[in-house]
Design a protein around this motif. Structure first.
Motif, PDB file in Angstrom:
ATOM      1  N   LYS A  47       0.478  19.223  68.945  1.00 38.73           N
ATOM      2  CA  LYS A  47      -0.192  19.000  70.243  1.00 38.73           C
ATOM      3  C   LYS A  47       0.782  18.616  71.330  1.00 38.73           C
ATOM      4  O   LYS A  47       1.857  18.107  71.058  1.00 38.73           O
ATOM      5  CB  LYS A  47      -1.131  17.795  70.119  1.00 38.73           C
ATOM      6  CG  LYS A  47      -2.381  18.029  69.376  1.00 38.73           C
ATOM      7  CD  LYS A  47      -3.182  16.742  69.331  1.00 38.73           C
ATOM      8  CE  LYS A  47      -4.212  16.842  68.210  1.00 38.73           C
ATOM      9  NZ  LYS A  47      -4.680  15.543  67.781  1.00 38.73           N
ATOM     10  N   LYS A  48       0.336  18.782  72.550  1.00 29.51           N
ATOM     11  CA  LYS A  48       1.013  18.147  73.672  1.00 29.51           C
ATOM     12  C   LYS A  48       0.499  16.706  73.804  1.00 29.51           C
ATOM     13  O   LYS A  48      -0.631  16.405  73.411  1.00 29.51           O
ATOM     14  CB  LYS A  48       0.691  18.894  74.960  1.00 29.51           C
ATOM     15  CG  LYS A  48       1.367  20.250  75.003  1.00 29.51           C
ATOM     16  CD  LYS A  48       1.117  20.928  76.336  1.00 29.51           C
ATOM     17  CE  LYS A  48       1.589  22.366  76.272  1.00 29.51           C
ATOM     18  NZ  LYS A  48       0.796  23.258  77.123  1.00 29.51           N
ATOM     19  N   SER A  49       1.316  15.874  74.409  1.00 26.25           N
ATOM     20  CA  SER A  49       0.935  14.474  74.620  1.00 26.25           C
ATOM     21  C   SER A  49      -0.489  14.329  75.143  1.00 26.25           C
ATOM     22  O   SER A  49      -1.265  13.503  74.670  1.00 26.25           O
ATOM     23  CB  SER A  49       1.868  13.830  75.646  1.00 26.25           C
ATOM     24  OG  SER A  49       3.144  13.635  75.109  1.00 26.25           O
ATOM     25  N   GLU A  50      -0.828  15.145  76.128  1.00 22.46           N
ATOM     26  CA  GLU A  50      -2.100  14.936  76.816  1.00 22.46           C
ATOM     27  C   GLU A  50      -3.308  15.319  75.966  1.00 22.46           C
ATOM     28  O   GLU A  50      -4.447  14.973  76.322  1.00 22.46           O
ATOM     29  CB  GLU A  50      -2.120  15.662  78.172  1.00 22.46           C
ATOM     30  CG  GLU A  50      -1.729  17.119  78.135  1.00 22.46           C
ATOM     31  CD  GLU A  50      -0.214  17.331  78.302  1.00 22.46           C
ATOM     32  OE1 GLU A  50       0.569  16.430  77.917  1.00 22.46           O
ATOM     33  OE2 GLU A  50       0.191  18.392  78.811  1.00 22.46           O
ATOM     34  N   ASP A  51      -3.068  15.979  74.831  1.00 22.33           N
ATOM     35  CA  ASP A  51      -4.192  16.338  73.976  1.00 22.33           C
ATOM     36  C   ASP A  51      -4.455  15.318  72.859  1.00 22.33           C
ATOM     37  O   ASP A  51      -5.403  15.474  72.084  1.00 22.33           O
ATOM     38  CB  ASP A  51      -3.972  17.735  73.371  1.00 22.33           C
ATOM     39  CG  ASP A  51      -3.910  18.796  74.464  1.00 22.33           C
ATOM     40  OD1 ASP A  51      -4.602  18.629  75.481  1.00 22.33           O
ATOM     41  OD2 ASP A  51      -3.152  19.773  74.315  1.00 22.33           O
ATOM     42  N   ALA A  52      -3.612  14.305  72.792  1.00 21.65           N
ATOM     43  CA  ALA A  52      -3.845  13.260  71.783  1.00 21.65           C
ATOM     44  C   ALA A  52      -5.084  12.455  72.176  1.00 21.65           C
ATOM     45  O   ALA A  52      -5.385  12.284  73.356  1.00 21.65           O
ATOM     46  CB  ALA A  52      -2.630  12.345  71.693  1.00 21.65           C
ATOM     47  N   LYS A  53      -5.797  11.971  71.156  1.00 23.34           N
ATOM     48  CA  LYS A  53      -7.004  11.176  71.441  1.00 23.34           C
ATOM     49  C   LYS A  53      -6.614   9.714  71.655  1.00 23.34           C
ATOM     50  O   LYS A  53      -6.149   9.044  70.724  1.00 23.34           O
ATOM     51  CB  LYS A  53      -7.982  11.277  70.269  1.00 23.34           C
ATOM     52  CG  LYS A  53      -8.591  12.678  70.161  1.00 23.34           C
ATOM     53  CD  LYS A  53      -9.573  12.747  68.994  1.00 23.34           C
ATOM     54  CE  LYS A  53      -9.921  14.211  68.708  1.00 23.34           C
ATOM     55  NZ  LYS A  53     -10.176  14.433  67.267  1.00 23.34           N
ATOM     56  N   ILE A  54      -6.866   9.226  72.851  1.00 28.70           N
ATOM     57  CA  ILE A  54      -6.375   7.892  73.222  1.00 28.70           C
ATOM     58  C   ILE A  54      -6.916   6.804  72.308  1.00 28.70           C
ATOM     59  O   ILE A  54      -6.190   5.888  71.919  1.00 28.70           O
ATOM     60  CB  ILE A  54      -6.702   7.602  74.704  1.00 28.70           C
ATOM     61  CG1 ILE A  54      -5.911   8.592  75.589  1.00 28.70           C
ATOM     62  CG2 ILE A  54      -6.311   6.173  75.071  1.00 28.70           C
ATOM     63  CD1 ILE A  54      -6.013   8.322  77.068  1.00 28.70           C
ATOM     64  N   GLU A  55      -8.157   6.912  71.902  1.00 26.16           N
ATOM     65  CA  GLU A  55      -8.725   5.877  71.023  1.00 26.16           C
ATOM     66  C   GLU A  55      -7.955   5.766  69.710  1.00 26.16           C
ATOM     67  O   GLU A  55      -7.723   4.671  69.195  1.00 26.16           O
ATOM     68  CB  GLU A  55     -10.213   6.151  70.734  1.00 26.16           C
ATOM     69  CG  GLU A  55     -11.148   5.549  71.753  1.00 26.16           C
ATOM     70  CD  GLU A  55     -10.788   4.104  72.137  1.00 26.16           C
ATOM     71  OE1 GLU A  55     -10.770   3.245  71.251  1.00 26.16           O
ATOM     72  OE2 GLU A  55     -10.488   3.849  73.327  1.00 26.16           O
ATOM     73  N   LYS A  56      -7.566   6.924  69.168  1.00 23.05           N
ATOM     74  CA  LYS A  56      -6.832   6.935  67.907  1.00 23.05           C
ATOM     75  C   LYS A  56      -5.400   6.414  68.115  1.00 23.05           C
ATOM     76  O   LYS A  56      -4.891   5.647  67.295  1.00 23.05           O
ATOM     77  CB  LYS A  56      -6.795   8.364  67.318  1.00 23.05           C
ATOM     78  CG  LYS A  56      -8.142   8.969  67.024  1.00 23.05           C
ATOM     79  CD  LYS A  56      -8.962   8.190  66.014  1.00 23.05           C
ATOM     80  CE  LYS A  56      -8.425   8.257  64.610  1.00 23.05           C
ATOM     81  NZ  LYS A  56      -8.398   9.609  64.019  1.00 23.05           N
ATOM     82  N   VAL A  57      -4.782   6.830  69.202  1.00 24.98           N
ATOM     83  CA  VAL A  57      -3.430   6.338  69.515  1.00 24.98           C
ATOM     84  C   VAL A  57      -3.444   4.816  69.601  1.00 24.98           C
ATOM     85  O   VAL A  57      -2.585   4.126  69.045  1.00 24.98           O
ATOM     86  CB  VAL A  57      -2.927   6.943  70.846  1.00 24.98           C
ATOM     87  CG1 VAL A  57      -1.635   6.267  71.296  1.00 24.98           C
ATOM     88  CG2 VAL A  57      -2.720   8.451  70.712  1.00 24.98           C
ATOM     89  N   LYS A  58      -4.450   4.317  70.261  1.00 21.71           N
ATOM     90  CA  LYS A  58      -4.593   2.864  70.429  1.00 21.71           C
ATOM     91  C   LYS A  58      -4.646   2.147  69.080  1.00 21.71           C
ATOM     92  O   LYS A  58      -3.949   1.157  68.855  1.00 21.71           O
ATOM     93  CB  LYS A  58      -5.896   2.610  71.207  1.00 21.71           C
ATOM     94  CG  LYS A  58      -6.087   1.199  71.674  1.00 21.71           C
ATOM     95  CD  LYS A  58      -7.475   1.012  72.326  1.00 21.71           C
ATOM     96  CE  LYS A  58      -7.534   1.692  73.688  1.00 21.71           C
ATOM     97  NZ  LYS A  58      -8.851   1.463  74.372  1.00 21.71           N
ATOM     98  N   GLU A  59      -5.456   2.667  68.181  1.00 24.37           N
ATOM     99  CA  GLU A  59      -5.596   2.029  66.864  1.00 24.37           C
ATOM    100  C   GLU A  59      -4.314   2.099  66.035  1.00 24.37           C
ATOM    101  O   GLU A  59      -3.937   1.126  65.372  1.00 24.37           O
ATOM    102  CB  GLU A  59      -6.719   2.691  66.063  1.00 24.37           C
ATOM    103  CG  GLU A  59      -8.093   2.370  66.617  1.00 24.37           C
ATOM    104  CD  GLU A  59      -9.191   3.070  65.840  1.00 24.37           C
ATOM    105  OE1 GLU A  59      -8.991   3.344  64.634  1.00 24.37           O
ATOM    106  OE2 GLU A  59     -10.244   3.366  66.435  1.00 24.37           O
ATOM    107  N   GLU A  60      -3.670   3.254  66.078  1.00 25.70           N
ATOM    108  CA  GLU A  60      -2.464   3.399  65.251  1.00 25.70           C
ATOM    109  C   GLU A  60      -1.319   2.562  65.834  1.00 25.70           C
ATOM    110  O   GLU A  60      -0.547   1.960  65.089  1.00 25.70           O
ATOM    111  CB  GLU A  60      -2.056   4.874  65.126  1.00 25.70           C
ATOM    112  CG  GLU A  60      -3.131   5.784  64.524  1.00 25.70           C
ATOM    113  CD  GLU A  60      -3.595   5.378  63.123  1.00 25.70           C
ATOM    114  OE1 GLU A  60      -2.941   4.531  62.495  1.00 25.70           O
ATOM    115  OE2 GLU A  60      -4.630   5.896  62.667  1.00 25.70           O
ATOM    116  N   LEU A  61      -1.241   2.528  67.150  1.00 26.55           N
ATOM    117  CA  LEU A  61      -0.193   1.702  67.769  1.00 26.55           C
ATOM    118  C   LEU A  61      -0.450   0.222  67.471  1.00 26.55           C
ATOM    119  O   LEU A  61       0.497  -0.552  67.226  1.00 26.55           O
ATOM    120  CB  LEU A  61      -0.138   1.964  69.280  1.00 26.55           C
ATOM    121  CG  LEU A  61       0.954   1.221  70.040  1.00 26.55           C
ATOM    122  CD1 LEU A  61       2.351   1.512  69.497  1.00 26.55           C
ATOM    123  CD2 LEU A  61       0.899   1.562  71.538  1.00 26.55           C
ATOM    124  N   ALA A  62      -1.699  -0.171  67.465  1.00 24.06           N
ATOM    125  CA  ALA A  62      -2.037  -1.559  67.123  1.00 24.06           C
ATOM    126  C   ALA A  62      -1.545  -1.896  65.710  1.00 24.06           C
ATOM    127  O   ALA A  62      -1.029  -2.997  65.469  1.00 24.06           O
ATOM    128  CB  ALA A  62      -3.545  -1.776  67.233  1.00 24.06           C
TER     129      ALA A  62
END
Lengths: 109, 109, 109, 109
Positions: A47-62
């Motif tokens: 994917k390109k950055s902008e197609d990542a799902k923000i909710e999932k990014v948030k959880e994994e980064l947490a």
């Protein structure tokens, strides 16, 4: 109380309620950080950055932060201090006049 | 100002002085977190936890934090909030009575 | 002799000449694979695929293979068999009619 | 036909049937190798080597190999040649008399 202290206290409370400190040696915490970082990376795969799902990014980064704070706590590192120290030493490896506008590694500058 | 805000401000100042924001899209920041986590992991390779060199662990962990804070900033995540939220949702996946004293994954509990 | 057997024999010869088998337990070999994969990933950091240096990619990918073959050998896995078996089981997770032309994960198909 | 050629042909057939080549640029394949390596690593998290489940290790290692072979194919690398070449160059970084019996990195020998 500082933000970082508050987060760390909560993480330790969570860990201790489950009696998990026995598993949390530094080496395995470093493994856990890697595993969580890869789950974060997976949110960007194919994917390109902008197609990542923000909710999932948030959880994994947490999760990355959680194990990073737990490892810092193991060694009694002051997170603010170690990051500011690293910024300083990176400043020497990447002097502004040489590093400006280029993504090269310091040994290629 | 909170510790996390202070660290993030310093990281952004460092980045902007070098005109590096152009490279720092979320996907590549996620790559950077992975790369730094593996450099951290390397400090434990072929070793027991207690044989890792603390100075090196400190530096590599600082790099993990640096990119993690930069990625959080990209999305305007509140680090304290996202970690505390994750602790809460992990509490549901790992209820104390089932998770106590075991390192099993939630889907094996 | 098969290619894979020949590569594996050479890797083991190299390892044994240095008396390194003592360090090569499966867990640390899995760490080594991760570390080498991240060095490979670093060749693509802040870049498009086409800007990676092929010579460096070649070397880092060779390191990933080296530790992967060594881990396979530890467990006496037949690399050809395990990959072909995995292709078969992936075929069930990703049936052609559902998976064609999409990068979605099987649980989102 | 060599083992490696046979595996690679099967992987490409699987990929092409699903029209996935469009996603498989080298950078994302390097991400995929990292993600699969971390899933492999997870089989060893909080555990000793001997407590990992062999069936799971087998599957995750197979995934690492799958993407590694696909990346090699992208660049038309001869896997046997690149690994044997790397063994040779590692032999210079780790001469037997210095490296024997120690897990130190070459720059610390």
């Amino acid at each position: 109380m500082s933000d970082i202290k508050k987060i760390t206290d909560k993480l330790i409370e969570f860990r201790n309620e489950r009696d998990w400190e026995q598993f949390h040696n530094p080496k395995d915490l470093a493994l856990a950080i890697n595993i969580e970082s890869s789950e974060l990376l997976e949110e960007f795969l194919w994917k390109k950055s902008e197609d990542a799902k923000i909710e999932k990014v948030k959880e994994e980064l947490a999760d990355v932060f959680a194990y990073a704070f737990l490892l810092a706590d193991k060694y009694d590192f002051d997170v603010k201090k170690i990051v500011l120290d690293k910024i300083k030493s990176n400043g020497e490896k990447y002097p502004i006049d040489k590093a400006k506008g280029t993504a090269k590694k310091y040994n290629d500058l």
